[in-house]
Write a protein that holds these residues in place. Sequence first.
Motif, PDB file in Angstrom:
ATOM      1  N   LEU A 249       0.931  -1.386   0.020  1.00  0.00           N
ATOM      2  CA  LEU A 249      -0.230   0.211   0.027  1.00  0.00           C
ATOM      3  C   LEU A 249       0.858   1.412   0.011  1.00  0.00           C
ATOM      4  O   LEU A 249       1.975   1.354   0.798  1.00  0.00           O
ATOM      5  N   SER A 250       0.373   2.270  -0.925  1.00  0.00           N
ATOM      6  CA  SER A 250       1.346   3.677  -0.791  1.00  0.00           C
ATOM      7  C   SER A 250       0.225   4.687  -0.772  1.00  0.00           C
ATOM      8  O   SER A 250      -0.938   4.486  -1.528  1.00  0.00           O
ATOM      9  N   LEU A 251       0.634   5.852  -0.548  1.00  0.00           N
ATOM     10  CA  LEU A 251      -0.380   6.934  -0.413  1.00  0.00           C
ATOM     11  C   LEU A 251       0.376   8.041  -1.053  1.00  0.00           C
ATOM     12  O   LEU A 251       1.614   8.362  -0.660  1.00  0.00           O
ATOM     13  N   GLY A 252      -0.396   8.952  -1.792  1.00  0.00           N
ATOM     14  CA  GLY A 252       0.381  10.332  -2.554  1.00  0.00           C
ATOM     15  C   GLY A 252      -0.530  11.198  -2.091  1.00  0.00           C
ATOM     16  O   GLY A 252      -1.632  10.969  -2.422  1.00  0.00           O
ATOM     17  N   VAL A 253       0.010  12.509  -1.926  1.00  0.00           N
ATOM     18  CA  VAL A 253      -0.620  13.645  -1.962  1.00  0.00           C
ATOM     19  C   VAL A 253       0.213  14.624  -2.600  1.00  0.00           C
ATOM     20  O   VAL A 253       1.227  14.814  -2.283  1.00  0.00           O
ATOM     21  N   ALA A 254      -0.387  15.488  -3.523  1.00  0.00           N
ATOM     22  CA  ALA A 254       0.053  16.764  -4.350  1.00  0.00           C
ATOM     23  C   ALA A 254      -0.814  17.560  -4.234  1.00  0.00           C
ATOM     24  O   ALA A 254      -2.077  17.642  -4.587  1.00  0.00           O
ATOM     25  N   TYR A 255      -0.223  19.106  -4.443  1.00  0.00           N
ATOM     26  CA  TYR A 255      -0.664  20.268  -4.640  1.00  0.00           C
ATOM     27  C   TYR A 255      -0.186  21.059  -5.644  1.00  0.00           C
ATOM     28  O   TYR A 255       1.050  21.222  -5.636  1.00  0.00           O
ATOM     29  N   GLN A 256      -0.886  21.529  -6.456  1.00  0.00           N
ATOM     30  CA  GLN A 256      -0.432  22.419  -7.550  1.00  0.00           C
ATOM     31  C   GLN A 256      -1.040  23.760  -7.371  1.00  0.00           C
ATOM     32  O   GLN A 256      -2.181  23.743  -7.342  1.00  0.00           O
ATOM     33  N   SER A 257      -0.492  24.840  -7.262  1.00  0.00           N
ATOM     34  CA  SER A 257      -0.989  26.267  -7.319  1.00  0.00           C
ATOM     35  C   SER A 257      -1.685  26.500  -8.338  1.00  0.00           C
ATOM     36  O   SER A 257      -1.557  25.977  -9.554  1.00  0.00           O
TER      37      SER A 257
END
Length: 344
Positions: A249-257
């Motif tokens: 299991l893996s978790l990814g979070v990303a934010y782009q302005s």
Amino acid sequence: MHFKRSALTSAIICALSLSTSVYATNGYLSHGYGTKSKGMAGAGSALPQDAMIVTANVAGGVWVGQRMDIGFSLFQPNREYTQTASHNIDYTGPAIPFGSNPDFTGTVESENDLFFIPHFAYSQPLDEVSSVGVALYGNGGMNTSYDYHDTAYQLGSYGGARATPSDATTGVDLMQLALNLNYSRKLTDNFSVGAGMILAYQMFRAEGLSPFGAMAADGNPDNLSNQGRDGVPGWGVQLGALWQMNEQLSLGVAYQSQVDFERFKSYSDLFAQNGDLNAPAFVNIGLAFKATSTLTFAFDVQQIWYSDIDALSNDMTGNLKLCMAVKPIIVWVVVMALGLAGAT
């Protein structure tokens, strides 16, 4: 997908609402960048598979090693509109947009049905725990072109043939290109972070909107329609994190302005804030589950804040004026994607 939206300023909604390509993607952003991401319906922010991972989660670059990915997609949206009313609600004239029949009803199809959208990415490890990369990708297919010959009496969709000079063929064309320069680093054996600088360029053209000239906020619609193609640069940033929770299991979070673009001077009467059209900010949250050695499930949720872009969310009630700076209503897109990845 779930959409809750208003429109652009008055003229642009009339043009873009005739384009199903707007709904074939995540608003006007792509549902994925790169062949593998598109093949998984846009899922994959927690599943690094190639160097294009940085478009979804910049923290994934350090997991793919040294590699180069080049490809393209062919986007073929079917765009048309059908007018079913022969008169407007006040019975003072035909309803707009004009259809193809003598009574102003009927269907009109858009031209330009095939769009070529390339992509490129390269990842280069600096050492065992860090990597730099570059990705080049774009948004395309945001295009409509309704030939005035296909409308009633060859007037054009909104009657632009009666304008001086003639502005009969109706449509818009928006293209965006982004260059992502990124760095990612493993803080532990199973956790990485990343950051990227986005340098972008967008081009826009509109035609056939001259009949809306009386709605220009400054009373002079000299930068509303048929001004050719205008191009402006912009920039933004992306941040991301990726956690390999265990072997499965893996978790990814990303934010782009927001990508902050300069204003379209040639279309300052069309877009709010004197031609301002930034690309919206978004966040990706993804899970990947490795069920077997050859099968992985990926699930992503993406929220895009179109409501923060005045040109896309201005309230259109009351006394309508192009480019009015009024309180935006809620405009957002939430996308859920489920993908399968196999290995041989």
